[in-house]
Design a protein around this motif. Structure first.
Motif, PDB file in Angstrom:
ATOM      1  N   ARG A  59       0.668  -1.191   0.136  1.00  0.00           N
ATOM      2  CA  ARG A  59      -0.016   0.316  -0.092  1.00  0.00           C
ATOM      3  C   ARG A  59       0.734   1.163   0.008  1.00  0.00           C
ATOM      4  N   LYS A  60       1.845   1.182   0.765  1.00  0.00           N
ATOM      5  CA  LYS A  60       2.857   2.390   0.780  1.00  0.00           C
ATOM      6  C   LYS A  60       3.583   2.540  -0.433  1.00  0.00           C
ATOM      7  N   LYS A  61       4.018   1.588  -1.144  1.00  0.00           N
ATOM      8  CA  LYS A  61       4.546   1.444  -2.290  1.00  0.00           C
ATOM      9  C   LYS A  61       3.865   2.099  -3.456  1.00  0.00           C
ATOM     10  N   GLU A  62       2.263   1.643  -3.376  1.00  0.00           N
ATOM     11  CA  GLU A  62       1.607   2.119  -4.512  1.00  0.00           C
ATOM     12  C   GLU A  62       1.592   3.317  -4.452  1.00  0.00           C
ATOM     13  N   PHE A  63       1.750   3.991  -3.252  1.00  0.00           N
ATOM     14  CA  PHE A  63       1.210   5.702  -3.245  1.00  0.00           C
ATOM     15  C   PHE A  63       2.532   6.355  -3.099  1.00  0.00           C
ATOM     16  N   ALA A  64       3.715   5.642  -3.497  1.00  0.00           N
ATOM     17  CA  ALA A  64       4.863   6.361  -3.002  1.00  0.00           C
ATOM     18  C   ALA A  64       5.239   7.572  -3.883  1.00  0.00           C
ATOM     19  N   ALA A  65       4.664   7.579  -4.971  1.00  0.00           N
ATOM     20  CA  ALA A  65       4.888   8.615  -5.825  1.00  0.00           C
ATOM     21  C   ALA A  65       4.088   9.971  -5.581  1.00  0.00           C
ATOM     22  N   PHE A  66       3.256   9.730  -4.642  1.00  0.00           N
ATOM     23  CA  PHE A  66       2.128  10.933  -4.150  1.00  0.00           C
ATOM     24  C   PHE A  66       3.200  11.952  -3.464  1.00  0.00           C
ATOM     25  N   VAL A  67       3.231  12.980  -3.833  1.00  0.00           N
ATOM     26  CA  VAL A  67       3.898  14.049  -2.801  1.00  0.00           C
ATOM     27  C   VAL A  67       2.841  14.394  -1.818  1.00  0.00           C
ATOM     28  N   SER A  68       3.106  13.897  -0.646  1.00  0.00           N
ATOM     29  CA  SER A  68       1.823  14.395   0.247  1.00  0.00           C
ATOM     30  C   SER A  68       2.397  14.348   1.692  1.00  0.00           C
ATOM     31  N   GLU A  69       2.151  15.177   2.554  1.00  0.00           N
ATOM     32  CA  GLU A  69       2.467  15.314   4.147  1.00  0.00           C
ATOM     33  C   GLU A  69       1.961  14.146   4.644  1.00  0.00           C
ATOM     34  N   GLU A  70       0.782  13.464   4.384  1.00  0.00           N
ATOM     35  CA  GLU A  70       0.209  12.600   5.043  1.00  0.00           C
ATOM     36  C   GLU A  70       0.696  11.273   4.837  1.00  0.00           C
ATOM     37  N   GLU A  71       0.491  10.353   5.875  1.00  0.00           N
ATOM     38  CA  GLU A  71       0.737   8.954   5.781  1.00  0.00           C
ATOM     39  C   GLU A  71      -0.132   8.044   5.237  1.00  0.00           C
ATOM     40  N   VAL A  72       0.212   7.105   4.496  1.00  0.00           N
ATOM     41  CA  VAL A  72      -0.835   6.053   3.986  1.00  0.00           C
ATOM     42  C   VAL A  72      -1.464   5.288   5.210  1.00  0.00           C
ATOM     43  N   PRO A  73      -2.642   5.534   5.357  1.00  0.00           N
ATOM     44  CA  PRO A  73      -3.517   4.874   6.451  1.00  0.00           C
ATOM     45  C   PRO A  73      -3.078   3.213   6.585  1.00  0.00           C
ATOM     46  N   ASP A  74      -2.900   2.929   7.865  1.00  0.00           N
ATOM     47  CA  ASP A  74      -2.337   1.501   8.032  1.00  0.00           C
ATOM     48  C   ASP A  74      -3.805   0.429   7.788  1.00  0.00           C
ATOM     49  N   PRO A  75      -3.448  -0.321   6.909  1.00  0.00           N
ATOM     50  CA  PRO A  75      -4.780  -1.083   6.326  1.00  0.00           C
ATOM     51  C   PRO A  75      -5.146  -2.002   7.478  1.00  0.00           C
ATOM     52  N   GLN A  76      -4.380  -2.607   8.273  1.00  0.00           N
ATOM     53  CA  GLN A  76      -4.500  -3.395   9.248  1.00  0.00           C
ATOM     54  C   GLN A  76      -4.962  -2.906  10.682  1.00  0.00           C
ATOM     55  N   ALA A  77      -4.852  -1.465  10.711  1.00  0.00           N
ATOM     56  CA  ALA A  77      -5.170  -0.663  11.984  1.00  0.00           C
ATOM     57  C   ALA A  77      -6.750  -0.620  12.247  1.00  0.00           C
ATOM     58  N   ILE A  78      -7.326  -1.131  13.341  1.00  0.00           N
ATOM     59  CA  ILE A  78      -8.605  -1.027  13.726  1.00  0.00           C
ATOM     60  C   ILE A  78      -9.169   0.606  13.451  1.00  0.00           C
ATOM     61  N   SER A  79      -8.428   1.387  13.659  1.00  0.00           N
ATOM     62  CA  SER A  79      -8.687   3.059  13.503  1.00  0.00           C
ATOM     63  C   SER A  79      -9.118   3.228  11.871  1.00  0.00           C
ATOM     64  N   THR A  80      -8.329   2.433  11.057  1.00  0.00           N
ATOM     65  CA  THR A  80      -8.666   2.806   9.655  1.00  0.00           C
ATOM     66  C   THR A  80      -9.961   2.307   9.171  1.00  0.00           C
ATOM     67  N   PHE A  81     -10.565   1.245   9.860  1.00  0.00           N
ATOM     68  CA  PHE A  81     -11.832   0.642   9.757  1.00  0.00           C
ATOM     69  C   PHE A  81     -12.663   1.480  10.288  1.00  0.00           C
ATOM     70  N   GLU A  82     -12.557   1.777  11.484  1.00  0.00           N
ATOM     71  CA  GLU A  82     -13.581   2.752  12.416  1.00  0.00           C
ATOM     72  C   GLU A  82     -13.538   4.136  11.579  1.00  0.00           C
ATOM     73  N   ALA A  83     -12.532   4.769  10.957  1.00  0.00           N
ATOM     74  CA  ALA A  83     -12.708   6.168  10.373  1.00  0.00           C
ATOM     75  C   ALA A  83     -13.494   5.764   9.118  1.00  0.00           C
ATOM     76  N   SER A  84     -13.690   4.662   8.727  1.00  0.00           N
ATOM     77  CA  SER A  84     -14.444   4.430   7.287  1.00  0.00           C
ATOM     78  C   SER A  84     -15.982   4.212   7.621  1.00  0.00           C
ATOM     79  N   LYS A  85     -16.325   4.215   9.184  1.00  0.00           N
ATOM     80  CA  LYS A  85     -17.639   3.907   9.184  1.00  0.00           C
ATOM     81  C   LYS A  85     -18.379   5.468   8.772  1.00  0.00           C
ATOM     82  N   LEU A  86     -19.723   5.027   8.346  1.00  0.00           N
ATOM     83  CA  LEU A  86     -20.630   6.335   8.250  1.00  0.00           C
ATOM     84  C   LEU A  86     -20.969   6.897   9.533  1.00  0.00           C
ATOM     85  N   ARG A  87     -21.004   8.421   9.665  1.00  0.00           N
ATOM     86  CA  ARG A  87     -21.290   8.959  10.742  1.00  0.00           C
ATOM     87  C   ARG A  87     -23.022   9.536  10.669  1.00  0.00           C
ATOM     88  N   TRP A  88     -23.674   8.640  10.945  1.00  0.00           N
ATOM     89  CA  TRP A  88     -25.275   9.052  10.734  1.00  0.00           C
ATOM     90  C   TRP A  88     -25.472  10.136  11.429  1.00  0.00           C
TER      91      TRP A  88
END
Lengths: 537, 537
Positions: A460-489
């Protein structure tokens, strides 16, 4: 429970009061079922074509079991329940559920307004049951079909679904098979169809035990996910049967209305009868028998009209296919980026072509693909194509999984939605799009194999290595990545989200009632692009 | 020489008095042509889509040249003359030949009686010129078409032709391009059509410079000969154009009547327009323009009717295809061995099926392939299929290359011949079969790469390791193997050979004149097998 219901022909099936076992293990010398609870061993008998069979009362619904192949102890890759992908399988009773949807009629293709959703992130609970609580909201929105991202059992509790490894087992954390039956029944009672996304082009990288049972893969073809599934090499008949039985399972035992077949371009089959054609024949026969109109929608990246043409003309007779090109043209028109596959799209002139010809590349040279690409879709009605301004892939395959809400102005989002709903094609929304939801839809997994987790993270990191970005690639295995993706009703209490929702409702209402927008007739449709004024008419 | 004649669109072409160069070198930074004689360097100019071009008078027919790609000196893989595969290419003048076949008409498909021959072993001389001397014998035999095994330049002077590496250069030891033009003209003057075997599914293992010029192969698919030719991956357009130009070369500049496309099942192409369909479109357009009926015959091991169905029905519209299954059923019926692929054939009941249904496996389970195989050929006329009791493969792929003459009794050979000629399909003979020639047709090569020679020798030994035989596998590289495979025309002075020849002449005469045997109508045809009495009726 009807006694006339057909039983699944492969696997371990409790059906009509007894359990029939029929498993394909062509290379084994000895096959048995082991019940770990009391260590009962049920020996299977060798039948023709590599199958091993037994009728037994020793396996009852809820019982845990393993397969014994010679000296290997394995889960059953065709199991209907598989709470942990590396542990025991479980017997199910598919016929126990009391269906109350006898009067349900599948809508005609041209009337569909599809809502794509991911079970795990659609609600805070991430279950089928929780979806049921939202059906009234969806009804009010105006859609008439939900499309579930894949539900076949995958490693852990967090996954888009494309890493599924037990094609017949419904993800336990979503609510397993009974949960899905409840959901479909509830949908039908409310007048909502259910489309299920199924993956017949690859299996996930963890917990894939199918190859232990027989030559499930072939090295004749390479796919983006490695060796291709064996649809045309020696011993392919059992592999083909497995997927045909999988199709029938969803229609017969889950009342699923239509299937969305993932990436059919990665299904490599040079048989005289392509597996898609054979699947279609079985769906047709099932429909004939049950007087229903179950349907197949293909995700296809070939722009090949053959996939939509009749079986009698060597076609695969898919009822519809996605057109990603409409999305790409629309996004570039909206001022989105032009890197990667977007380089092929010039903006509104591409969009005009998508409106008029469905396929933007219908034999034209594609700079991104570096070849002439596609065939003409002339003569194919609008309801043969599904369009969208967002979907799980187009959002989730971005590094940060940003929706249009994070990339385009409020007004532009409205314009993009309108572009979808005035098209002569079947419109599809991605969950939360209707209120311009703020949460991203990121790439998440929950593997247990440490090396694999690392490989996915690095990839995942490699896929986006070309992107000039201050931000980190979200860790796919982290629960927080999953939680962040939930709809906020709860966003729906805020005015800007309310406004967008009202706008979508009005748009959908217009689509459903206005004779021009409702029509999927393409004959006589003309679209023109005025590049100077950036106008499309 | 007509001034209206079209010129080949790729390669180095002396045409209408000037030389035009158009070469595909997408990854080169600098491309030039070098004339070794006087060290002239002609720089090419970069054009669109990876082509490099120049119009020049510095290259004249007969001139030797090399390609300079950046710092590499290479032969031109699209050359029309290539006397040594590793040395200089040579400019040709395809239009110098004075054709006298204006009145030639290509026979209708259903009237063909085809004679397959290998140029190198058909006569002691092994040249096109020597074939011309035999045309009266062939006419007297009664055939009306010769089918030449591949003539594209291969390594050395001895090869079946399937190791060709210069698709546009006619084998120099056979008589090069002028020799082939002479032969075709002579055939047409005598009323004999010429079919050419072309190989579009792989290139030979030695002297293949195509990949130095661009991505000619793809690793998306595996073939029995390694990586597949790139018909659908990035940069495939130039590869496709090369083969389309190759088809047109034979029809336009050599007056070849039809092509036999080798092993089309190994042509892997998932484009919306398959390369075979695109080739067919070009042949159709050529025919339309020239009021001719050039045709395409496919060797296809898929039993897939799609290859024969119209372009409008997603077919590839091949005019005919070989049916090896007829051969296999016939050979087993005649008492031949039942190992390898013959295990699928039961004898006369398989032969009855081949008579009636063309494809023996039309969806049935094939034990040898370990899968259900094929589709129904119902409704396809008999002239869509070519049958034979022997061919180069069925003879030559045996360890000792024995013909039927060495394997079956004289009477059985007669019965096998009759089985072919009374069929509703197009009959084909393999050279020498008509007199039950005694010489084998063995596998021979003449590579220059020592390692490759060893690999082929070892491979051949390994292939037949399972055979319990006192005899040695003939050395493919030995001149003696090639010489042994030449027809011995002096045999025709001996009575037994004369008898067989007279029998074949009578059979062919019957086929051509008897209204029942002449017909390729399959409608209403019924074939029954009586296994007990070993009778077919």
């Amino acid at each position: 429970m009807s006694m006339t219901k057909a039983c699944r022909k492969i696997g371990v099936n409790y059906c009509h009061g007894t359990t029939k076992i029929n498993l394909w293990c062509p290379n084994a010398n000895k096959v048995a079922v082991l019940k770990p609870k009391d260590e009962t061993i049920i020996h299977l008998e060798k039948a023709d074509f590599g199958y091993w069979q037994k009728t037994t009362d020793l396996l009852q619904p809820g019982d845990e079991y393993f397969m014994l192949l010679d000296d290997k102890t394995l889960p059953d890759p065709t199991a209907l329940q598989q709470p942990d992908i590396h542990q025991a399988s479980k017997v199910a009773n598919l016929h126990a559920f009391e269906w109350t949807d006898e009067h349900w009629q599948i809508p005609a293709m041209q009337d569909f307004i599809i809502y794509e959703l991911h079970v795990g992130t659609f609600t805070p609970e991430g279950t089928f049951e929780a979806i049921i609580q939202k059906l009234d909201d969806l009804l009010e929105l105006g859609i008439n079909a939900i499309e579930l991202m894949p539900v076949a059992q995958f490693p852990g509790n967090r996954n888009w679904g494309y890493d599924g490894v037990f094609p017949f087992a419904v993800q336990n954390s979503y609510g397993a098979y009974t949960g899905l039956q409840e959901l479909v029944n509830a949908c039908h009672e409310k007048g909502i169809a259910v489309i299920l996304d199924v993956v017949y082009n690859h299996l996930g990288p963890e917990g894939n035990y199918l190859n232990d049972f027989g030559p499930f893969f072939t090295d004749k073809y390479q796919t983006p996910w490695g060796k291709a599934i064996n649809f045309d090499d020696a011993d392919c008949d059992a592999v083909r049967t497995l997927y045909i039985e999988n199709v029938l399972l969803w229609l017969r035992d889950f009342h699923i209305d239509g299937l969305r077949l993932d990436a059919v371009h990665a299904i490599k089959d040079f048989s005289a009868k392509h597996i898609l054609a054979e699947i279609k024949e079985h769906v047709d026969a099932f429909n004939q028998e049950h007087q229903k109109t179950h349907f197949l929608i293909a995700e296809c990246d070939l722009n090949d009209r053959r996939y939509l043409e009749p079986l009698s003309q060597n076609g695969f007779a898919m009822d519809a296919q996605w057109i990603d090109e409409f999305h790409h043209a629309l996004r570039v028109s909206a001022g989105g980026e032009k890197n990667g596959y977007y380089e092929d799209f010039s903006g509104i002139s591409s969009l005009a072509k998508a409106y008029q010809d469905a396929f933007v590349f219908d034999g034209l040279y594609s700079p991104h693909r570096k070849k002439k690409f596609g065939s003409s879709a002339a003569g194919l009605a609008g309801e043969r194509f599904v369009v969208f301004s967002q979907n799980h892939d187009q959002v989730g395959n971005r590094m940060l999984g940003e929706r249009s809400s994070q990339l385009f102005s409020f007004e532009m989002q409205k314009l993009m939605a309108a572009a979808v709903f005035i098209s002569p094609y079947i419109p599809m929304l991605f969950m939360g799009e209707e209120w311009s939801a703020s949460s991203p839809f990121q790439y998440f997994i929950s593997h247990t194999d440490e090396e694999l987790i690392k490989a996915v993270q690095e990839g995942r990191k490699k896929e986006f290595a070309a992107f000039v970005s201050e931000e980190e690639v979200p860790d796919p295995q982290a629960i927080s990545t999953f939680e962040a993706s939930k709809l906020r009703w709860d966003e729906l209490n805020l005015p800007q989200y309310k406004t967008m929702l009202a706008y979508y409702k009005a748009l959908i209402q217009l689509r459903k009632t206005h004779p021009v927008f409702k029509s999927t007739q393409r004959k006589g449709l003309k679209a023109y692009a005025d590049e100077t004024r950036q106008m499309l008419y």
